[in-house]
Design a protein around this motif. Structure first.
Motif, PDB file in Angstrom:
ATOM      1  N   PHE A 195      43.710  45.331  26.656  1.00 39.06           N
ATOM      2  CA  PHE A 195      44.025  45.596  27.706  1.00 39.06           C
ATOM      3  C   PHE A 195      42.991  46.603  28.186  1.00 39.06           C
ATOM      4  CE2 PHE A 195      46.392  48.390  30.697  1.00 39.06           C
ATOM      5  CZ  PHE A 195      46.395  47.078  32.111  1.00 39.06           C
ATOM      6  N   ASP A 196      42.362  46.355  29.134  1.00 42.23           N
ATOM      7  CA  ASP A 196      41.225  48.051  29.458  1.00 42.23           C
ATOM      8  C   ASP A 196      41.236  48.531  30.822  1.00 42.23           C
ATOM      9  OD1 ASP A 196      39.994  49.926  29.541  1.00 42.23           O
ATOM     10  OD2 ASP A 196      38.048  49.565  28.194  1.00 42.23           O
ATOM     11  N   ILE A 197      41.665  49.118  31.431  1.00 37.58           N
ATOM     12  CA  ILE A 197      41.423  49.081  32.925  1.00 37.58           C
ATOM     13  C   ILE A 197      40.468  49.691  33.341  1.00 37.58           C
ATOM     14  CG2 ILE A 197      43.916  49.015  33.415  1.00 37.58           C
ATOM     15  CD1 ILE A 197      43.435  51.385  34.157  1.00 37.58           C
ATOM     16  N   PHE A 198      39.475  50.285  32.193  1.00 39.35           N
ATOM     17  CA  PHE A 198      37.738  50.407  32.625  1.00 39.35           C
ATOM     18  C   PHE A 198      37.563  50.139  32.122  1.00 39.35           C
ATOM     19  CE2 PHE A 198      40.990  54.123  31.080  1.00 39.35           C
ATOM     20  CZ  PHE A 198      41.141  54.902  32.376  1.00 39.35           C
ATOM     21  N   ARG A 199      36.752  48.787  31.946  1.00 36.83           N
ATOM     22  CA  ARG A 199      36.070  47.471  32.171  1.00 36.83           C
ATOM     23  C   ARG A 199      35.005  47.687  32.833  1.00 36.83           C
ATOM     24  NH1 ARG A 199      36.402  43.915  28.137  1.00 36.83           N
ATOM     25  NH2 ARG A 199      39.095  44.027  27.086  1.00 36.83           N
ATOM     26  N   PRO A 200      33.564  47.638  33.255  1.00 36.86           N
ATOM     27  CA  PRO A 200      32.967  47.408  33.543  1.00 36.86           C
ATOM     28  C   PRO A 200      33.369  46.379  34.573  1.00 36.86           C
ATOM     29  CG  PRO A 200      31.841  47.462  32.028  1.00 36.86           C
ATOM     30  CD  PRO A 200      32.913  47.703  31.434  1.00 36.86           C
ATOM     31  N   PRO A 201      33.435  46.228  36.215  1.00 34.78           N
ATOM     32  CA  PRO A 201      33.797  45.474  37.151  1.00 34.78           C
ATOM     33  C   PRO A 201      33.451  43.349  36.567  1.00 34.78           C
ATOM     34  CG  PRO A 201      33.087  46.789  37.611  1.00 34.78           C
ATOM     35  CD  PRO A 201      33.003  46.786  36.621  1.00 34.78           C
ATOM     36  N   GLN A 202      34.301  42.461  36.364  1.00 35.41           N
ATOM     37  CA  GLN A 202      33.073  41.491  36.679  1.00 35.41           C
ATOM     38  C   GLN A 202      34.092  40.420  37.075  1.00 35.41           C
ATOM     39  OE1 GLN A 202      30.290  39.458  33.432  1.00 35.41           O
ATOM     40  NE2 GLN A 202      32.185  40.464  32.662  1.00 35.41           N
ATOM     41  N   ARG A 203      34.140  38.876  37.363  1.00 29.81           N
ATOM     42  CA  ARG A 203      34.336  37.988  38.104  1.00 29.81           C
ATOM     43  C   ARG A 203      35.055  37.513  37.032  1.00 29.81           C
ATOM     44  NH1 ARG A 203      33.893  33.321  39.780  1.00 29.81           N
ATOM     45  NH2 ARG A 203      31.642  32.999  38.788  1.00 29.81           N
ATOM     46  N   HIS A 204      36.604  37.525  37.316  1.00 29.11           N
ATOM     47  CA  HIS A 204      37.172  36.613  36.730  1.00 29.11           C
ATOM     48  C   HIS A 204      37.839  35.134  37.685  1.00 29.11           C
ATOM     49  CE1 HIS A 204      41.052  38.570  38.270  1.00 29.11           C
ATOM     50  NE2 HIS A 204      40.654  39.078  38.232  1.00 29.11           N
ATOM     51  N   LEU A 205      38.874  34.139  36.948  1.00 28.16           N
ATOM     52  CA  LEU A 205      39.097  33.135  37.051  1.00 28.16           C
ATOM     53  C   LEU A 205      40.834  32.726  37.295  1.00 28.16           C
ATOM     54  CD1 LEU A 205      37.013  30.267  35.687  1.00 28.16           C
ATOM     55  CD2 LEU A 205      36.570  32.079  38.186  1.00 28.16           C
ATOM     56  N   GLY A 206      41.155  34.159  37.410  1.00 26.62           N
ATOM     57  CA  GLY A 206      42.118  34.587  37.231  1.00 26.62           C
ATOM     58  C   GLY A 206      43.341  33.829  38.975  1.00 26.62           C
ATOM     59  N   PHE A 207      42.463  33.819  40.140  1.00 27.94           N
ATOM     60  CA  PHE A 207      42.835  33.558  42.037  1.00 27.94           C
ATOM     61  C   PHE A 207      42.444  32.630  41.871  1.00 27.94           C
ATOM     62  CE2 PHE A 207      43.232  38.340  41.915  1.00 27.94           C
ATOM     63  CZ  PHE A 207      44.690  38.342  42.288  1.00 27.94           C
ATOM     64  N   GLY A 208      41.264  32.010  40.760  1.00 28.76           N
ATOM     65  CA  GLY A 208      40.279  30.417  40.706  1.00 28.76           C
ATOM     66  C   GLY A 208      39.388  30.527  41.487  1.00 28.76           C
ATOM     67  N   THR A 209      38.271  30.009  41.569  1.00 27.32           N
ATOM     68  CA  THR A 209      37.021  29.823  42.626  1.00 27.32           C
ATOM     69  C   THR A 209      36.925  28.332  43.339  1.00 27.32           C
ATOM     70  OG1 THR A 209      35.250  30.915  42.049  1.00 27.32           O
ATOM     71  CG2 THR A 209      35.978  28.700  40.158  1.00 27.32           C
ATOM     72  N   GLY A 210      35.482  28.571  43.835  1.00 29.56           N
ATOM     73  CA  GLY A 210      35.515  27.645  44.343  1.00 29.56           C
ATOM     74  C   GLY A 210      36.388  27.792  45.854  1.00 29.56           C
ATOM     75  N   VAL A 211      36.356  26.497  46.650  1.00 30.84           N
ATOM     76  CA  VAL A 211      37.001  26.158  48.076  1.00 30.84           C
ATOM     77  C   VAL A 211      38.446  26.100  47.448  1.00 30.84           C
ATOM     78  CG1 VAL A 211      35.674  24.446  48.545  1.00 30.84           C
ATOM     79  CG2 VAL A 211      37.263  23.429  47.472  1.00 30.84           C
ATOM     80  N   HIS A 212      39.408  26.005  46.367  1.00 27.72           N
ATOM     81  CA  HIS A 212      40.308  26.753  46.301  1.00 27.72           C
ATOM     82  C   HIS A 212      41.294  27.919  46.055  1.00 27.72           C
ATOM     83  CE1 HIS A 212      42.833  22.717  47.383  1.00 27.72           C
ATOM     84  NE2 HIS A 212      41.265  22.630  46.768  1.00 27.72           N
ATOM     85  N   VAL A 213      39.668  28.520  45.737  1.00 24.18           N
ATOM     86  CA  VAL A 213      40.644  29.839  46.066  1.00 24.18           C
ATOM     87  C   VAL A 213      41.720  30.843  46.042  1.00 24.18           C
ATOM     88  CG1 VAL A 213      38.944  31.233  47.444  1.00 24.18           C
ATOM     89  CG2 VAL A 213      39.211  32.452  45.689  1.00 24.18           C
ATOM     90  N   CYS A 214      42.260  31.452  45.562  1.00 21.70           N
ATOM     91  CA  CYS A 214      43.622  31.281  46.460  1.00 21.70           C
ATOM     92  C   CYS A 214      43.534  32.310  47.341  1.00 21.70           C
ATOM     93  CB  CYS A 214      44.303  32.731  45.226  1.00 21.70           C
ATOM     94  SG  CYS A 214      45.612  33.079  45.893  1.00 21.70           S
ATOM     95  N   LEU A 215      44.598  31.516  48.564  1.00 24.33           N
ATOM     96  CA  LEU A 215      44.763  31.541  50.128  1.00 24.33           C
ATOM     97  C   LEU A 215      45.229  33.000  49.812  1.00 24.33           C
ATOM     98  CD1 LEU A 215      43.816  30.631  52.785  1.00 24.33           C
ATOM     99  CD2 LEU A 215      46.517  29.669  52.243  1.00 24.33           C
ATOM    100  N   GLY A 216      45.570  33.522  49.336  1.00 21.33           N
ATOM    101  CA  GLY A 216      47.007  34.616  49.533  1.00 21.33           C
ATOM    102  C   GLY A 216      46.515  36.089  48.233  1.00 21.33           C
TER     103      GLY A 216
END
Length: 419
Positions: free
Chosen positions: A347-368
């Motif tokens: 766990f490291d909040i200082f990581r360089p930003p990089q896209r993850h899939l925690g909210f999904g991706t594509g047409v079903h990326v999290c609506l909320g």
């Protein structure tokens, strides 16, 4: 509020039974990016996914790039995977739809969760709900941030956003917890679905006569523009949402929103409380909070997998997969793909930003997604404002994050200076 129904759902998804699946997932990931069987099957247990489709129909994928591709290919990897567990109970929801049907619903629903709408909610009620939650324990000098805080506030935020009376919160949450729990008998889930539907229908009837500033009012009045209708390939008759479509969406809203936010909040708080240096950094610089939220979701995603049904013969990681097969994409594993994140298990909040899939991706990326980020950000801000010296209780048993299909820190005992 009795928590029996939530504890039952937690146990079914491995909370309290599986401490840390990630070392084994890392071994599987290193050996091969695709495996026969489901996530639960790989761990020698029966999970929610096995009640939907038989174990032998699954292939499980652990590589970031391949999961990213699968989630962005709805013609071949269909979201109809969700229908057996949700469709007959919740109704035909956006969760199980593929384009072009999905485009219509997404266009009609997303206006309710725009960034500007959520920013308005922050000032209108989100922060006051969070402060009231802290009021309940601030004078004690100790609390369980999981049960006293994270478990409670997301449901009130969701219900308030929808326009439901606060007096109905317990019944509202219980209905949704039962109807989305595949471990509960079907007749009980159908009863809960009807009860929630009646509750929401009353609100729809009221808002059609007297619109307000809430989510139901927005959905009642939502209408596609000519351009949106053309893109969604629909005629005039489908430019608005029917009552049943709104009811179905609200049935889905709480488990997809409030319960997931609860789990995400516990995991983020655990990460910060067990890394006090990073928590100190947030105390000193609140601008770090958004990246802390993203790292929390990446590091311990609350829902560790999603599923898709293969519509036509294809390949996954170069391996042939027949039409009708079920593909389980392990979001937890891909968010720790060592090819993408060095020391991914940390766990490291200082990581360089990089896209993850925690909210999904594509047409079903999290609506909320905007609401989820707002709730997590505001919760951290309120806790740091109200309880500036918050820390783990040194006299309590150390907390942990557990689960297989869902990941949750079910206990977070903390102490602080009473206020």
């Amino acid at each position: 509020m009795s928590e029996d129904v939530f504890e039952q759902k937690d146990r079914f998804f491995g909370v309290g039974r599986f401490d840390d699946p990630y070392p084994k997932l890392a071994e599987l990931q290193k050996k091969c990016p695709v495996h026969e069987g489901s996530l639960s099957g790989l761990f020698g247990t029966v999970g929610a996914e096995n009640t939907i489709f038989p174990e032998e129909s699954y292939v499980t994928v652990t590589a970031f790039d391949e999961v990213d591709r699968i989630l962005k290919s709805p013609k071949v990897f269909s979201s109809s995977w969700y229908h057996p567990s949700m469709g007959e109970i919740v109704g035909r929801s956006i969760l199980e739809m593929d384009p072009p049907e999905h485009r219509r619903f997404r266009a009609l629903l997303q206006v309710a969760f725009s960034k500007s709408a959520v920013e308005g909610w922050e000032e209108a009620f989100i922060r006051s709900i969070l402060n009231r939650a802290v009021d309940r324990f601030a004078g004690r000098g100790h609390a369980d941030l999981s049960q006293d805080f994270a478990f409670l506030y997301p449901i009130e935020v969701t219900a308030t956003a929808a326009g439901l009376p606060v007096d109905d919160l317990d019944e509202f949450y219980r209905f949704t917890a039962v109807l989305t729990n595949v471990a509960v008998p079907a007749e009980d889930r159908l009863r809960a679905s009807r009860g929630l539907g009646e509750m929401v229908q009353r609100l729809i009837d009221e808002r059609r006569k007297d619109p307000r500033e809430d989510l139901i009012s927005v959905l009642v009045q939502a209408r596609l523009t000519d351009e949106e209708a053309a893109e969604a390939e629909i005629g005039d008759g489908k430019r608005t949402l029917s009552d049943e479509e709104i009811v179905t969406f609200v049935r889905l809203l709480v488990p997809a929103g409030a319960q997931t936010t609860y789990r995400a909040m516990t995991n983020l708080l655990y990460g910060l409380l067990t890394h006090p240096g990073q928590l100190d950094a947030l105390r000193a610089d609140r601008s770090l909070i958004p990246q802390a939220v993203e790292e929390g979701i990446r590091w311990e995603v609350p829902l560790t997998y999603s599923g898709r049904t293969v519509t036509t013969g294809t390949e996954v990681c170069g391996r042939p997969v027949d039409a009708g097969s079920q593909v389980q994409v392990l979001l937890g594993a891909v968010n720790r793909d060592p090819q993408r994140w060095p020391d991914a298990e940390k766990f490291d909040i200082f990581r360089p930003p990089q896209r993850h899939l925690g909210f999904g991706t594509g047409v079903h990326v999290c609506l909320g997604i905007n609401l989820a980020r707002s709730e997590l950000k505001c919760a951290l801000e309120v806790l740091l404002d109200r309880l500036p010296d918050i820390r783990l209780d040194p006299d309590a048993d150390p907390p942990s994050i557990t689960g297989l299909g869902m990941r949750t820190a079910a206990r977070l005992p903390v102490v602080f200076t009473p206020s």
